[in-house]
Design a protein around this motif. Sequence first.
Motif, PDB file in Angstrom:
ATOM      1  N   ARG A  70       0.814  -1.218   0.000  1.00 62.92           N
ATOM      2  CA  ARG A  70       0.000   0.000   0.000  1.00 62.92           C
ATOM      3  C   ARG A  70       0.854   1.277   0.000  1.00 62.92           C
ATOM      4  NH1 ARG A  70      -5.246  -1.296   0.407  1.00 62.92           N
ATOM      5  NH2 ARG A  70      -5.652  -3.471   1.011  1.00 62.92           N
ATOM      6  N   THR A  71       2.123   1.136   0.331  1.00 65.32           N
ATOM      7  CA  THR A  71       3.005   2.300   0.268  1.00 65.32           C
ATOM      8  C   THR A  71       3.556   2.502  -1.138  1.00 65.32           C
ATOM      9  OG1 THR A  71       3.640   2.025   2.582  1.00 65.32           O
ATOM     10  CG2 THR A  71       5.097   3.350   1.199  1.00 65.32           C
ATOM     11  N   ILE A  72       3.982   1.439  -1.788  1.00 61.19           N
ATOM     12  CA  ILE A  72       4.619   1.601  -3.091  1.00 61.19           C
ATOM     13  C   ILE A  72       3.621   1.759  -4.232  1.00 61.19           C
ATOM     14  CG2 ILE A  72       4.816  -0.850  -3.755  1.00 61.19           C
ATOM     15  CD1 ILE A  72       7.730  -0.053  -4.693  1.00 61.19           C
ATOM     16  N   THR A  73       2.417   1.205  -4.071  1.00 60.48           N
ATOM     17  CA  THR A  73       1.463   1.211  -5.189  1.00 60.48           C
ATOM     18  C   THR A  73       1.142   2.600  -5.717  1.00 60.48           C
ATOM     19  OG1 THR A  73       0.506  -0.924  -4.580  1.00 60.48           O
ATOM     20  CG2 THR A  73      -0.881   0.554  -5.873  1.00 60.48           C
ATOM     21  N   PRO A  74       0.798   3.590  -4.901  1.00 60.74           N
ATOM     22  CA  PRO A  74       0.516   4.921  -5.456  1.00 60.74           C
ATOM     23  C   PRO A  74       1.707   5.528  -6.195  1.00 60.74           C
ATOM     24  CG  PRO A  74      -0.199   4.769  -3.164  1.00 60.74           C
ATOM     25  CD  PRO A  74       0.630   3.562  -3.440  1.00 60.74           C
ATOM     26  N   LEU A  75       2.916   5.168  -5.793  1.00 62.40           N
ATOM     27  CA  LEU A  75       4.116   5.688  -6.443  1.00 62.40           C
ATOM     28  C   LEU A  75       4.334   5.038  -7.802  1.00 62.40           C
ATOM     29  CD1 LEU A  75       6.448   5.624  -3.299  1.00 62.40           C
ATOM     30  CD2 LEU A  75       5.008   7.510  -4.136  1.00 62.40           C
ATOM     31  N   VAL A  76       3.827   3.817  -7.969  1.00 57.96           N
ATOM     32  CA  VAL A  76       3.940   3.104  -9.239  1.00 57.96           C
ATOM     33  C   VAL A  76       2.833   3.526 -10.195  1.00 57.96           C
ATOM     34  CG1 VAL A  76       3.844   0.813 -10.311  1.00 57.96           C
ATOM     35  CG2 VAL A  76       5.096   1.142  -8.169  1.00 57.96           C
ATOM     36  N   GLU A  77       1.655   3.770  -9.662  1.00 62.05           N
ATOM     37  CA  GLU A  77       0.499   4.120 -10.507  1.00 62.05           C
ATOM     38  C   GLU A  77       0.768   5.334 -11.381  1.00 62.05           C
ATOM     39  OE1 GLU A  77      -3.273   2.531  -7.802  1.00 62.05           O
ATOM     40  OE2 GLU A  77      -2.419   4.519  -7.421  1.00 62.05           O
ATOM     41  N   LYS A  78       1.481   6.309 -10.853  1.00 63.37           N
ATOM     42  CA  LYS A  78       1.703   7.529 -11.636  1.00 63.37           C
ATOM     43  C   LYS A  78       2.617   7.272 -12.836  1.00 63.37           C
ATOM     44  CE  LYS A  78       5.416   9.303  -8.609  1.00 63.37           C
ATOM     45  NZ  LYS A  78       5.779  10.425  -7.708  1.00 63.37           N
ATOM     46  N   ILE A 137       9.181  -9.031 -10.401  1.00 65.06           N
ATOM     47  CA  ILE A 137       9.275  -7.711 -11.019  1.00 65.06           C
ATOM     48  C   ILE A 137      10.167  -6.809 -10.161  1.00 65.06           C
ATOM     49  CG2 ILE A 137       7.966  -5.635 -11.628  1.00 65.06           C
ATOM     50  CD1 ILE A 137       7.626  -8.025 -13.548  1.00 65.06           C
ATOM     51  N   ASN A 138      10.038  -6.955  -8.854  1.00 67.63           N
ATOM     52  CA  ASN A 138      10.920  -6.222  -7.943  1.00 67.63           C
ATOM     53  C   ASN A 138      10.840  -6.863  -6.559  1.00 67.63           C
ATOM     54  OD1 ASN A 138      12.097  -4.046  -6.205  1.00 67.63           O
ATOM     55  ND2 ASN A 138      12.061  -2.907  -8.122  1.00 67.63           N
ATOM     56  N   ILE A 139      11.979  -7.164  -5.967  1.00 69.41           N
ATOM     57  CA  ILE A 139      12.027  -7.545  -4.562  1.00 69.41           C
ATOM     58  C   ILE A 139      12.492  -6.300  -3.824  1.00 69.41           C
ATOM     59  CG2 ILE A 139      13.056  -9.046  -2.821  1.00 69.41           C
ATOM     60  CD1 ILE A 139      13.257 -11.204  -4.917  1.00 69.41           C
ATOM     61  N   PHE A 140      11.591  -5.722  -3.066  1.00 70.74           N
ATOM     62  CA  PHE A 140      11.825  -4.407  -2.483  1.00 70.74           C
ATOM     63  C   PHE A 140      12.844  -4.426  -1.347  1.00 70.74           C
ATOM     64  CE2 PHE A 140       7.150  -4.540  -3.553  1.00 70.74           C
ATOM     65  CZ  PHE A 140       7.298  -3.924  -4.784  1.00 70.74           C
ATOM     66  N   GLY A 141      12.782  -5.443  -0.517  1.00 72.99           N
ATOM     67  CA  GLY A 141      13.684  -5.469   0.624  1.00 72.99           C
ATOM     68  C   GLY A 141      13.462  -6.710   1.461  1.00 72.99           C
ATOM     69  N   TYR A 294       7.976  -0.108 -11.395  1.00 66.73           N
ATOM     70  CA  TYR A 294       8.281  -0.440  -9.998  1.00 66.73           C
ATOM     71  C   TYR A 294       9.688   0.000  -9.609  1.00 66.73           C
ATOM     72  CZ  TYR A 294       3.967  -2.835  -8.880  1.00 66.73           C
ATOM     73  OH  TYR A 294       2.651  -3.094  -8.595  1.00 66.73           O
ATOM     74  N   ARG A 295      10.599   0.023 -10.560  1.00 67.72           N
ATOM     75  CA  ARG A 295      11.931   0.553 -10.255  1.00 67.72           C
ATOM     76  C   ARG A 295      11.824   2.022  -9.865  1.00 67.72           C
ATOM     77  NH1 ARG A 295      15.459   3.734 -12.481  1.00 67.72           N
ATOM     78  NH2 ARG A 295      14.246   3.929 -14.406  1.00 67.72           N
ATOM     79  N   LYS A 296      11.052   2.785 -10.635  1.00 68.80           N
ATOM     80  CA  LYS A 296      10.869   4.201 -10.324  1.00 68.80           C
ATOM     81  C   LYS A 296      10.149   4.384  -8.991  1.00 68.80           C
ATOM     82  CE  LYS A 296      10.881   5.766 -15.138  1.00 68.80           C
ATOM     83  NZ  LYS A 296      10.057   6.329 -16.239  1.00 68.80           N
ATOM     84  N   ARG A 311      12.649  -0.278   8.951  1.00 64.23           N
ATOM     85  CA  ARG A 311      13.748  -1.106   9.428  1.00 64.23           C
ATOM     86  C   ARG A 311      13.928  -2.357   8.575  1.00 64.23           C
ATOM     87  NH1 ARG A 311      14.198   3.193  11.280  1.00 64.23           N
ATOM     88  NH2 ARG A 311      14.500   3.761  13.476  1.00 64.23           N
ATOM     89  N   ALA A 312      13.642  -2.204   7.265  1.00 65.39           N
ATOM     90  CA  ALA A 312      13.926  -3.280   6.323  1.00 65.39           C
ATOM     91  C   ALA A 312      15.194  -2.928   5.563  1.00 65.39           C
ATOM     92  CB  ALA A 312      12.764  -3.472   5.355  1.00 65.39           C
ATOM     93  N   VAL A 313      15.869  -3.949   5.046  1.00 68.88           N
ATOM     94  CA  VAL A 313      17.075  -3.734   4.256  1.00 68.88           C
ATOM     95  C   VAL A 313      16.661  -3.511   2.806  1.00 68.88           C
ATOM     96  CG1 VAL A 313      19.260  -4.737   3.508  1.00 68.88           C
ATOM     97  CG2 VAL A 313      18.382  -5.229   5.802  1.00 68.88           C
ATOM     98  N   PRO A 314      16.863  -2.316   2.231  1.00 73.25           N
ATOM     99  CA  PRO A 314      16.433  -2.055   0.849  1.00 73.25           C
ATOM    100  C   PRO A 314      17.183  -2.949  -0.132  1.00 73.25           C
ATOM    101  CG  PRO A 314      16.951  -0.001   1.994  1.00 73.25           C
ATOM    102  CD  PRO A 314      17.466  -1.128   2.854  1.00 73.25           C
ATOM    103  N   MET A 315      16.456  -3.446  -1.157  1.00 74.13           N
ATOM    104  CA  MET A 315      17.077  -4.306  -2.163  1.00 74.13           C
ATOM    105  C   MET A 315      16.816  -3.781  -3.577  1.00 74.13           C
ATOM    106  SD  MET A 315      16.320  -8.063  -0.483  1.00 74.13           S
ATOM    107  CE  MET A 315      17.289  -8.942  -1.701  1.00 74.13           C
ATOM    108  N   GLY A 316      15.553  -3.784  -4.004  1.00 78.50           N
ATOM    109  CA  GLY A 316      15.217  -3.276  -5.334  1.00 78.50           C
ATOM    110  C   GLY A 316      15.809  -4.090  -6.460  1.00 78.50           C
TER     111      GLY A 316
END
Length: 356
Positions: A70-78, A137-141, A294-296, A311-316
Motif C-alpha cells: 500500500r506504500t509503493i502502489t501509489p508511487l507506481v500508478e503515476k 518484477i521487484n524484490i523491495f527489501g 516499480y523501479r521508479k 527497518r527493512a534492508v532495501p534491495m530493489g
Amino acid sequence: MKKSRLITKLSCMLLVMVLVMATVVGCDTQTTEPASSGEKEVEGQISFPERDLNGIIMWGAGGATDNVARTITPLVEKHLGKYIVLQNRTGATGAIATQYVFDQKADGYNILYGAENPQLYGVLDISKLSYDEFEAINIFGRGVAIVVVATDSKWGTLEDVLTEAKAKPGQILLGSIGPGGLPFVVSSLFKTVDDVEFNLVPFDGEGPAMTAMLGGHVDITIAGLTAAREMYRAGRVKPLAVISNEPVVGLEEIPPIGEMMPQYQPYLPWGPFYGVFVKKETPEEIKEVLREAYRKGFEDPKFQEFIVDFRAVPMGISGEEAAEFLDNWRRISAWLLYDAEGADISPETLGIERVN
C-alpha cells in the motif's frame, strides 16, 4: 450500321481505359504495401496497460506485506498511468492468493504482492507452486524478524521464554500465520537449536496475530520488524529479541539473538522479504513496463524513506539477481525446516540442495 460500329468502337475504348486504370491502381497498391505492412506492425505492438490492474496481496491488512504494497502502489500508478486495485486474499499461508494470480491470464493485469512463503510450499506440501512459476518484477527489501510479547507479559527476556517452553513443551501459545510463515520458520529455528516446542495458533497475517496477542488469546508471536514497529513505538508490545547477529540501526536497545545466544549465529542472517510478481509466461514487453514502473516507485524518495523507517534492508532487485536470491533463500529455509522436523518432505526430493 455506322452508328453500330461507332458504339462498338467507343465500347472498346472504354474497356481499354478501364484496364489501364486497373493496372495503374494495381501498381500503386503494390508500391504502398510495405508501408501498409509497417502500419500493421506498429498497430500490433503491445500497448500496456490499457486498463486498471489488480494487485493481489497474500496477507491481511496491517501486516508487513500489506504495508509495503500500500506504500509503493501509489508511487507506481503515476508511472503506469492506471490504478492498481489492491485486494487482500488471505489463507493457506499465502497459497490462495498465489494460486489466484497463477490461474489468471499471463497478461500483466494481475500481479502478486508476496512475501517469502511460496518458497516453502513444496517441503510443507501446501501447494505445487513456488516462485519458480513467477517472475520477480521487484524484490523491495528483506526484513528482520522480531520476537514480541504484550507489555504486561511476565517474560522479560527471550531466555525466559525458551526456558519455560523447554519445561512445558507445547503449552506456550505462539501466534502464527500458518506453515511456512515467519513465526513457523523461526519457531523451527528454536526447536533445531534449543529443542523447544510451542503451540502454534494460526492467523491470517502478522497484524491479526499481534492483535490476538494483545487480547490475551496467545502468549507470544514473531513478526517482521516492519509489521511490529508501530505497535512497538506506541508501547503496545515488548520486544524480546531481533533474529539477527547485530543490532538493528535505530533500535539498538532490542537485543539481537546472535549476541545473546551464539549458538544461533550459524543460521543468520535470515529474514522475510517482500516483492511483486507476475506469471513467468507474461510477455517480456509487459514485464519490462512493470519493471520500469516499480523501479521508479522503489527509487522514489517517499518509498526509500518508508523502507528505511520500516527497518527493512532495501534491495530493489529483479531479473537474474532476484532469481538467485530466491533460490538461495529457499535452500537455507527449506533445510532449516526439515532438520527441525517442521517439514515432512525432504528438500532433496524436490531438487533443493543443502547450503554448505
